[in-house]
Design an enzyme around this catalytic site. Structure first.
Site, PDB file in Angstrom:
ATOM      1  N   HIS A   1       0.820  -1.204   0.000  1.00  0.00           N
ATOM      2  CA  HIS A   1       0.000   0.000   0.000  1.00  0.00           C
ATOM      3  C   HIS A   1       0.860   1.262   0.000  1.00  0.00           C
ATOM      4  O   HIS A   1       0.636   2.178  -0.797  1.00  0.00           O
ATOM      5  CB  HIS A   1      -0.919  -0.013   1.223  1.00  0.00           C
ATOM      6  CG  HIS A   1      -1.939   1.078   1.219  1.00  0.00           C
ATOM      7  ND1 HIS A   1      -3.131   0.978   0.529  1.00  0.00           N
ATOM      8  CD2 HIS A   1      -1.948   2.304   1.811  1.00  0.00           C
ATOM      9  CE1 HIS A   1      -3.823   2.085   0.697  1.00  0.00           C
ATOM     10  NE2 HIS A   1      -3.133   2.910   1.478  1.00  0.00           N
TER      11      HIS A   1
ATOM     12  N   HIS B   1       2.932   6.085  -1.674  1.00  0.00           N
ATOM     13  CA  HIS B   1       3.568   7.199  -0.983  1.00  0.00           C
ATOM     14  C   HIS B   1       5.094   7.088  -0.996  1.00  0.00           C
ATOM     15  O   HIS B   1       5.747   7.516  -0.047  1.00  0.00           O
ATOM     16  CB  HIS B   1       3.078   7.263   0.469  1.00  0.00           C
ATOM     17  CG  HIS B   1       1.605   7.450   0.606  1.00  0.00           C
ATOM     18  ND1 HIS B   1       0.976   8.619   0.235  1.00  0.00           N
ATOM     19  CD2 HIS B   1       0.629   6.612   1.045  1.00  0.00           C
ATOM     20  CE1 HIS B   1      -0.333   8.506   0.459  1.00  0.00           C
ATOM     21  NE2 HIS B   1      -0.561   7.301   0.949  1.00  0.00           N
TER      22      HIS B   1
ATOM     23  N   LYS C   1      -4.887  10.224  -9.180  1.00  0.00           N
ATOM     24  CA  LYS C   1      -4.781  10.425  -7.725  1.00  0.00           C
ATOM     25  C   LYS C   1      -4.830  11.936  -7.503  1.00  0.00           C
ATOM     26  O   LYS C   1      -3.859  12.642  -7.806  1.00  0.00           O
ATOM     27  CB  LYS C   1      -3.492   9.831  -7.173  1.00  0.00           C
ATOM     28  CG  LYS C   1      -3.306  10.121  -5.677  1.00  0.00           C
ATOM     29  CD  LYS C   1      -3.091   8.863  -4.873  1.00  0.00           C
ATOM     30  CE  LYS C   1      -3.035   9.170  -3.391  1.00  0.00           C
ATOM     31  NZ  LYS C   1      -3.042   7.985  -2.542  1.00  0.00           N
TER      32      LYS C   1
END
Length: 298
Positions: free
Chosen positions: A165, A181, A226
C-alpha cells in the site's frame, strides 16, 4: 491544556529528537541537486472526488534525473527495487507469493536491519518495551507489520499489505488509487511512462522547493487519477520504515497523527493500523524553514 494533549506534545517532542537522529544517520539518503533533480512546475488544480481527468500543469516529468548508479549500489534501495513488481496492483485480487518473492522480502529486511538507522530504531523500541532485543524477533515483527497479507476487499483472498500500500500503491475496483507514498516507485513508474505527474498540491503562495523532503502531488497512474498524495523525496526506505514503525508500535489507536520537526521541515506523520499490521502511512508537509530562509535572503 488536557493531560492527554500534554502527553501527546511531549511524545511528539521525543519523536522529533529521535527522528532527527535517524535523519543524520541516514547515509543512504539521496541528496537533492546532486543525486536527483526534480522539476515542481505548476500547481495542480482541484478535482472532485472520483474524477478521472485533471488538467496537466506539468508538461515535464517530476524527476529530471536520478543517479541510478547510486540506487543500484545502495543495498537497501536495490533490494527495494526487487520488491516493486511482486504485487498485484488491483485490490480484490488475491496476492500469490512465490518462494523467490519470500526470499527477496527476507533479503530486503536483512539489508535494512544492517543500517545504522534501523539499529538505532531497534534500540529505541527495546528501551520502550515495544520490541525484543533479539534481532530475529525484530525482523519477524517488521515482517508482520509491513508484509503480512490481509483483506482490503473481503470478496477474495488476502489482497494487500502495508508495504504494498505505502511503497507500491494500489488501485481499487472503482478506479481509485490508494496508498502510493514512495518516491522511488514514483520515479520508476514515471520513467516507464506508466505515471504522469500533473503538478504539486500546496496552499496559495506556499510554493514547494526542489530541496523539500516532502511533497504533495497530483498524478495519474495506469490512467487512473490520484487527486492528491504525499511522500518523502530522496529518503532511504529504511528511514521511512523506521519512522512509521515507531509510531505504529508506540500507539495502539487505529489512527495516529503526530506533529514532528525533521531537519528544517515541520510535518504531520499519519499512521493507520489494520489489526496487527500497517494499513497506511504517509507524511504531510506543513512548512519548511529552509524555504523561508531562502525567500528572505533573495
Amino acid at each position: 491544556m488536557s493531560d492527554k494533549l500534554k502527553t501527546m506534545k511531549r511524545w511528539a517532542s521525543q519523536l522529533s529528537n529521535l527522528f532527527n537522529e535517524l535523519w543524520r544517520l541516514d547515509t543512504n539518503r539521496m541528496t537533492p541537486g546532486v543525486d536527483y533533480t526534480i522539476s515542481v512546475q505548476g500547481r495542480a488544480g482541484f478535482v472532485s472526488p472520483g474524477a478521472q481527468f485533471a488538467l496537466d500543469h506539468a508538461s515535464l516529468p517530476l524527476f529530471s534525473n536520478v543517479n541510478e548508479l547510486k540506487m543500484r549500489n545502495t543495498t537497501t534501495i536495490f533490494r527495494l527495487l526487487r520488491l516493486l513488481d511482486n504485487y498485484e496492483r488491483s485490490t480484490g485480487v488475491a496476492e500469490r507469493v512465490t518462494t523467490e518473492e519470500k526470499v527477496e522480502t527476507s533479503r530486503f529486511l536483512d539489508a535494512i536491519l544492517e543500517t545504522e538507522v534501523m539499529k538505532r530504531t531497534h534500540r529505541y523500541l527495546v528501551s520502550k518495551g515495544q520490541s525484543s532485543s533479539n534481532l530475529r524477533d525484530f525482523k519477524s515483527q517488521l515482517r508482520l507489520i509491513w508484509f503480512h497479507l490481509y483483506h482490503r476487499q473481503r470478496n477474495t483472498g488476502p489482497d494487500s499489505c502495508g508495504f504494498e500500500h505505502v511503497f507500491v500503491g494500489e488501485i481499487k475496483s472503482n478506479s481509485e488509487i490508494t496508498g502510493f507514498h514512495n518516491w522511488i516507485q514514483f520515479y520508476m513508474q514515471e520513467k516507464g511512462s506508466l505515471l504522469d505527474y500533473k503538478g504539486y498540491k500546496a496552499k496559495e503562495h506556499d510554493l514547494p522547493d526542489e530541496d523539500d523532503h516532502v511533497m504533495s502531488l497530483q498524478f495519474s497512474w495506469h490512467s487512473v487519477l490520484k487527486p492528491v498524495g504525499s511522500s518523502f523525496i530522496g529518503t532511504s526506505p529504511e528511514f521511512e520504515m523506521a519512522l512509521f514503525t515507531v509510531i505504529f508500535l508506540m500507539n495502539t489507536e487505529r489512527t495516529t497523527t503526530v506533529l514532528v520537526n525533521i531537519d528544517q521541515c515541520q510535518m504531520e506523520l499519519v499512521v493507520i493500523r489494520h489489526g496487527r499490521s500497517l494499513g497506511t502511512a504517509y507524511p504531510k508537509l506543513l512548512s519548511s524553514n529552509s524555504r523561508h530562509i531562502r525567500q528572505h535572503s533573495q
